[in-house]
Design an enzyme around this catalytic site. Structure first.
Site, PDB file in Angstrom:
ATOM      1  N   HIS A 110       1.825   3.187  -3.304  1.00  0.00           N
ATOM      2  CA  HIS A 110       0.892   4.017  -4.049  1.00  0.00           C
ATOM      3  C   HIS A 110       1.290   5.493  -4.029  1.00  0.00           C
ATOM      4  CE1 HIS A 110      -2.523   1.586  -5.388  1.00  0.00           C
ATOM      5  NE2 HIS A 110      -2.362   0.848  -4.320  1.00  0.00           N
TER       6      HIS A 110
ATOM      7  N   GLU B 255      -9.684   1.971   4.948  1.00  0.00           N
ATOM      8  CA  GLU B 255     -10.089   1.625   3.584  1.00  0.00           C
ATOM      9  C   GLU B 255      -9.945   0.114   3.393  1.00  0.00           C
ATOM     10  OE1 GLU B 255      -8.696   2.685  -1.011  1.00  0.00           O
ATOM     11  OE2 GLU B 255      -7.355   3.071   0.680  1.00  0.00           O
ATOM     12  N   HIS B 256      -8.775  -0.411   3.724  1.00  0.00           N
ATOM     13  CA  HIS B 256      -8.504  -1.848   3.640  1.00  0.00           C
ATOM     14  C   HIS B 256      -8.147  -2.356   5.032  1.00  0.00           C
ATOM     15  CE1 HIS B 256      -7.028  -0.083  -0.247  1.00  0.00           C
ATOM     16  NE2 HIS B 256      -7.835  -1.009  -0.734  1.00  0.00           N
TER      17      HIS B 256
ATOM     18  N   ASP C 272      -7.389  -5.560  -4.964  1.00  0.00           N
ATOM     19  CA  ASP C 272      -7.109  -4.471  -5.902  1.00  0.00           C
ATOM     20  C   ASP C 272      -7.379  -4.891  -7.338  1.00  0.00           C
ATOM     21  OD1 ASP C 272      -6.352  -2.659  -3.992  1.00  0.00           O
ATOM     22  OD2 ASP C 272      -4.204  -3.022  -4.190  1.00  0.00           O
TER      23      ASP C 272
ATOM     24  N   GLN D 262       0.821  -1.208   0.000  1.00  0.00           N
ATOM     25  CA  GLN D 262       0.000   0.000   0.000  1.00  0.00           C
ATOM     26  C   GLN D 262       0.855   1.258   0.000  1.00  0.00           C
ATOM     27  OE1 GLN D 262      -2.872  -1.673  -1.061  1.00  0.00           O
ATOM     28  NE2 GLN D 262      -3.565   0.321  -0.331  1.00  0.00           N
TER      29      GLN D 262
ATOM     30  N   HIS E 291     -54.653  19.328   2.945  1.00  0.00           N
ATOM     31  CA  HIS E 291     -54.240  17.935   2.741  1.00  0.00           C
ATOM     32  C   HIS E 291     -55.455  17.005   2.874  1.00  0.00           C
ATOM     33  CE1 HIS E 291     -50.243  19.564   3.104  1.00  0.00           C
ATOM     34  NE2 HIS E 291     -49.674  18.367   2.996  1.00  0.00           N
TER      35      HIS E 291
END
Length: 434
Positions: free
Chosen positions: A266, A332-333, A366, A263, A425
């Protein structure tokens, strides 16, 4: 290489945990003024603004913003056979998994002649963003496009930054993946301008506005998505990627090291976090990291990410505390590398996607696991989900009563409308029985 955060022996509230979880120093709001100007420029000048922005930010001026059908066909034909086979396998798995996310319509008969239909209606048109910065992401094409197609979206526009190395066109692997999926509307445009173009349309390109924009991107893309939210729907304001690994003494340090690095490659702001109740495992990981980082291709980027404030080895008293930390972080993961991972799953409430066991690394998700890799970052998993068919679906209620069914509840409508001092109404119901 990674800092150590020792929480052992400390009683921490949910607020305490939210305060101390490691985060990247990235503020989506910091680019608001610049992003607003870029979007307005596109609204005012159309494709001319997009071309100028490409020259400014991507260092290339495309010959045209829209990619031609011939370019798409050529890119698909030129796909490396191994890449094509991998993409086809990913498309199949993601498509089958995503199909389970589309609910069937449900009909509820609340009384004779009175029924409510619950249905999930796709939006008609979407804009999908595929980044083009430090890496090439054909996998993001798959994740975005398949989710939209399975939802039933009929019109898809895809945007990706122009590449100087390819004459100002979109990266050919991105084009090949798009063509493989049958997407024929692709634009060489990136950043905030691209998001503005998708949201508001560009008349001189024939680009019609979309209803939903999805896909990851840099700070400017995330800020632009915030700026157009309300004009269109968005999936999330995606920030730097992140992984959190919960591991105990049964975990293999080399697996943990490999996954933290995967990770970190990235982006310099990527977050890699290990949470463990075994200090010896934490020490083994710290000891192994330098040598492993030294052999990886993007070692400078990885080093910056691992040494940043967003990464840490977190020591906890037990796995219960590890779960509480993870839920506060909202990764996220999330990888669970413990002796009995399924015992933890019921308590793990906040994560974009959870990867269970030693042989389920995040990199599997991924690409080809079948799950979607467009996931909430920056703690948004505490209240938001990842990309799926449901991102492009709207729940709708269809109400149908016959005369007798309406007569049965007319007095109730009148009583409630009078209580709310909205007598018209009730009159609207009574008018049907005069």
């Amino acid at each position: 290489m990674m800092r150590t955060l020792d929480l052992r022996g400390r009683t921490l509230s949910a607020a305490d945990l939210l305060h101390i979880v490691p985060r990247a120093a990235s503020d989506v709001g910091s680019a608001v003024d610049a992003v607003d100007a870029l979007i307005q420029d596109v609204r005012d000048r159309g494709s001319a603004a997009l071309l100028d922005q490409a020259e400014r930010f991507d260092r290339v001026r495309p010959a045209a913003v829209r990619v031609t059908a011939e370019q798409l066909q050529a890119a698909e034909a030129a796909l490396d056979p191994a890449v094509r086979a991998a993409l086809e396998q990913a498309i199949d798995r993601v498509r089958r998994t995503t199909a389970a996310q589309v609910p069937a319509a449900q009909v509820t008969e609340v009384a004779p002649g009175a029924r409510i239909v619950q249905r999930w209606q796709p939006v008609a048109r979407v804009g999908l963003y595929v980044p083009g910065g430090k890496a090439v992401y054909p996998s993001s094409v798959v994740m975005n496009v398949v989710a939209a197609q399975v939802a039933g979206v009929g019109s898809i526009a895809l945007a990706s930054p122009p590449q100087a190395a390819f004459g100002g066109s979109v990266h050919p692997t991105i084009l090949g993946a798009a063509a493989l999926l049958g997407v024929d509307e692709v634009y060489a445009m990136g950043g905030a301008g691209a998001i503005g173009a998708l949201a508001y349309g560009v008349a001189d390109l024939g680009l019609e506005p979309v209803q939903v924009i999805t896909g990851p991107g840099n700070l400017f893309v995330a800020t632009a998505k915030r700026a157009v939210k309300g004009v269109v729907g968005i999936d999330s304001e995606a920030g730097p990627t992140e992984i959190l690994i919960i591991a105990d003494g049964s975990a293999r340090p080399d697996y943990v090291v490999a996954d933290l690095i995967s990770q970190a490659e990235h982006d310099e702001l990527a977050g890699s976090v290990l949470v463990t109740d075994d200090a010896a495992l934490g020490q083994a990981v710290q000891a192994a990291l330098p040598a492993a980082v030294a052999t990886t291709r993007h070692r400078d980027r990885v080093t910056a990410a691992l040494e940043g404030p967003q990464s840490a080895v977190v020591l906890v008293d037990d796995l219960e505390q590890a779960v509480r930390f993870s839920n506060a972080y909202g990764p996220e993961h999330l990888e669970v590398q413990v002796a009995d991972p399924h015992a933890l799953l019921p308590a793990l409430e906040s994560a974009g996607a959870i990867f269970v066991g030693d042989h389920t690394p995040v990199s599997l998700g991924d690409y080809i696991a079948g799950s979607n890799h467009v996931l909430p970052t920056g703690g948004q998993a505490r209240f938001a989900s990842g990309l799926g068919a449901y991102t492009f679906l709207r729940p709708q209620q269809i109400v149908e009563y016959d005369r007798d069914a309406l007569a049965e509840v007319a007095a109730h409508v009148g009583a409630l409308s009078d209580a709310e001092q909205l007598p018209a109404h009730g009159d609207a119901v009574r008018a049907r029985f005069l």
